[in-house]
Design an enzyme around this catalytic site. Structure first.
Site, short mmCIF file in Angstrom:
data_model
loop_
_atom_site.label_atom_id
_atom_site.label_comp_id
_atom_site.label_asym_id
_atom_site.label_seq_id
_atom_site.Cartn_x
_atom_site.Cartn_y
_atom_site.Cartn_z
CG HIS A 28 -0.41 0.30 2.52
ND1 HIS A 28 -0.04 -0.67 3.42
CD2 HIS A 28 -0.14 1.48 3.14
CE1 HIS A 28 0.41 -0.12 4.53
NE2 HIS A 28 0.37 1.20 4.38
CG ASP A 77 0.30 -4.09 2.81
OD1 ASP A 77 0.62 -3.63 1.70
OD2 ASP A 77 0.08 -3.37 3.81
CB SER A 95 2.88 1.65 6.36
OG SER A 95 1.67 1.81 7.04
#
Length: 345
Positions: free
Chosen positions: A107, A157, A236
């Site tokens: 992402h 992810d 992230s």
């Protein structure tokens, strides 16, 4: 890829200079497609002492980071398309060839068109423990190529890119180790850039259960409240490391962790895409890690330690002059014959 994205630069005026050989001027095709003008936050002013990241974050320069100095050196801040900030880390591979593979979240770098826009900042850290600010953006490089990815909502992810260039030796980076066994760790240590600010380290002392966060399979580790530190947007893509082996076992995909519990440790929880799920991915080389991180073992090697990368001990680089031409006058064809021998065996 025919494009270049610079690191952010301070000031109100820039000069772009392109050097082209005189006989290649007609080949130049230069198009300035975008200028991103930041108005705050990237370059701290002398009177700025506080960063927007939360106060319970722990600077990696603090004593808590001492056992993790190698893994800290593998962790980078990245920006994509001149906008968003995430965390990423350089990983070792079984060929031991120093290939600059950088792992982050899907992402963050979503597709092949975003990979060339990646700018990587190494050693972006506070100079003093507890400062949460004051880091230098000097050590940076631009550009990468997408190698593989597994999307966040249905997969685990992750995105793996190969940097266009080896990190400069002066950056003193480390190639982190990894563990794709799927064994439940006794606890974890996360190294990341909260709010894409100076690098931080967080500690969770409890085992991480496997969890189905997005409803498409148990692709994640669930990390409960951190005993020390937290994560935030910008964290992230950062690795969580098995606190025993110090190998990366997953990358941050999301969560609710924060500093907001006034009566105890930081609050909330996090989810990390599991390295063993990254390993097999969607079953294709373009959607898994094992083809790239284990080129020697064909994906059968599930554990690898990290290392400082340098040329193998005792090797030499030979620069060999050579000449060649297409057939010339009278069909002449000049060549250079080269023989290399190793007298030491």
């Amino acid at each position: 890829e025919g494009e270049y994205w610079s690191a952010p630069l301070p000031g109100e005026e820039l000069v772009i200079e392109v050097s082209v050989p005189v006989d290649r001027m007609e080949d130049l095709e230069l198009l300035l497609t975008a200028v991103n003008h930041g108005y705050r936050g990237f370059f701290a002013q002398p009177n700025e002492t506080a960063a927007p990241s939360q106060s319970c974050n722990i600077d990696v320069v603090c004593p808590e980071g001492d056992p993790w100095r190698d893994q800290i050196r593998s962790t980078a801040r990245i920006i994509i398309s001149g906008r968003s900030g995430c965390s990423a880390q350089l990983l070792n591979n079984t060929a031991d060839d120093g290939a600059p593979y950088l792992l982050t979240a899907q992402h963050c770098v979503e597709n092949a068109s975003e990979a060339p826009t990646v700018v990587v900042f190494w050693n972006y850290e506070s100079p003093t423990c507890g400062m949460l600010a004051g880091g230098s953006l000097t050590d940076n490089q631009s550009g990468s190529t997408l190698v593989s990815s597994y999307e966040w909502i249905t997969g685990s992810d992750f995105t793996l890119v190969r940097l266009d260039d080896m990190p400069d030796p002066s950056f003193n980076v480390y190639y982190a180790g990894w563990d794709a066994t799927g064994n439940i760790p006794p606890g974890g240590v996360a190294i990341h850039h909260p709010e894409a600010d100076e690098k931080a380290i967080s500690f969770d002392d409890d085992p991480h259960p496997k969890y189905n966060h997005y409803g498409n399979g148990s692709h994640q580790w669930r990390v409960g409240e951190y005993e020390l530190g937290t994560t935030e947007p910008g964290s992230s893509g950062g690795c969580i490391y098995d606190r025993s082996s110090q190998r990366c076992i997953g990358t941050l995909t999301g969560g609710t962790a924060s500093c907001n519990d006034p009566h105890g440790p930081p609050a909330g929880y996090d989810f990390y895409g599991r390295m063993d799920v990254h390993w097999e991915g969607d079953g294709t080389p373009e959607g898994r890690l094992k083809d790239w991180l284990d080129p020697v073992g064909g994906g059968t090697t599930l554990v690898l330690d990290g290392r400082d990368w340098q040329a193998p001990t005792g090797s030499e680089t030979w620069l060999i002059p050579a000449a060649a031409s297409t057939p010339g006058v009278g069909t002449s064809n000049w060549k250079t014959q080269i023989v290399v021998t190793n007298p030491t065996g």
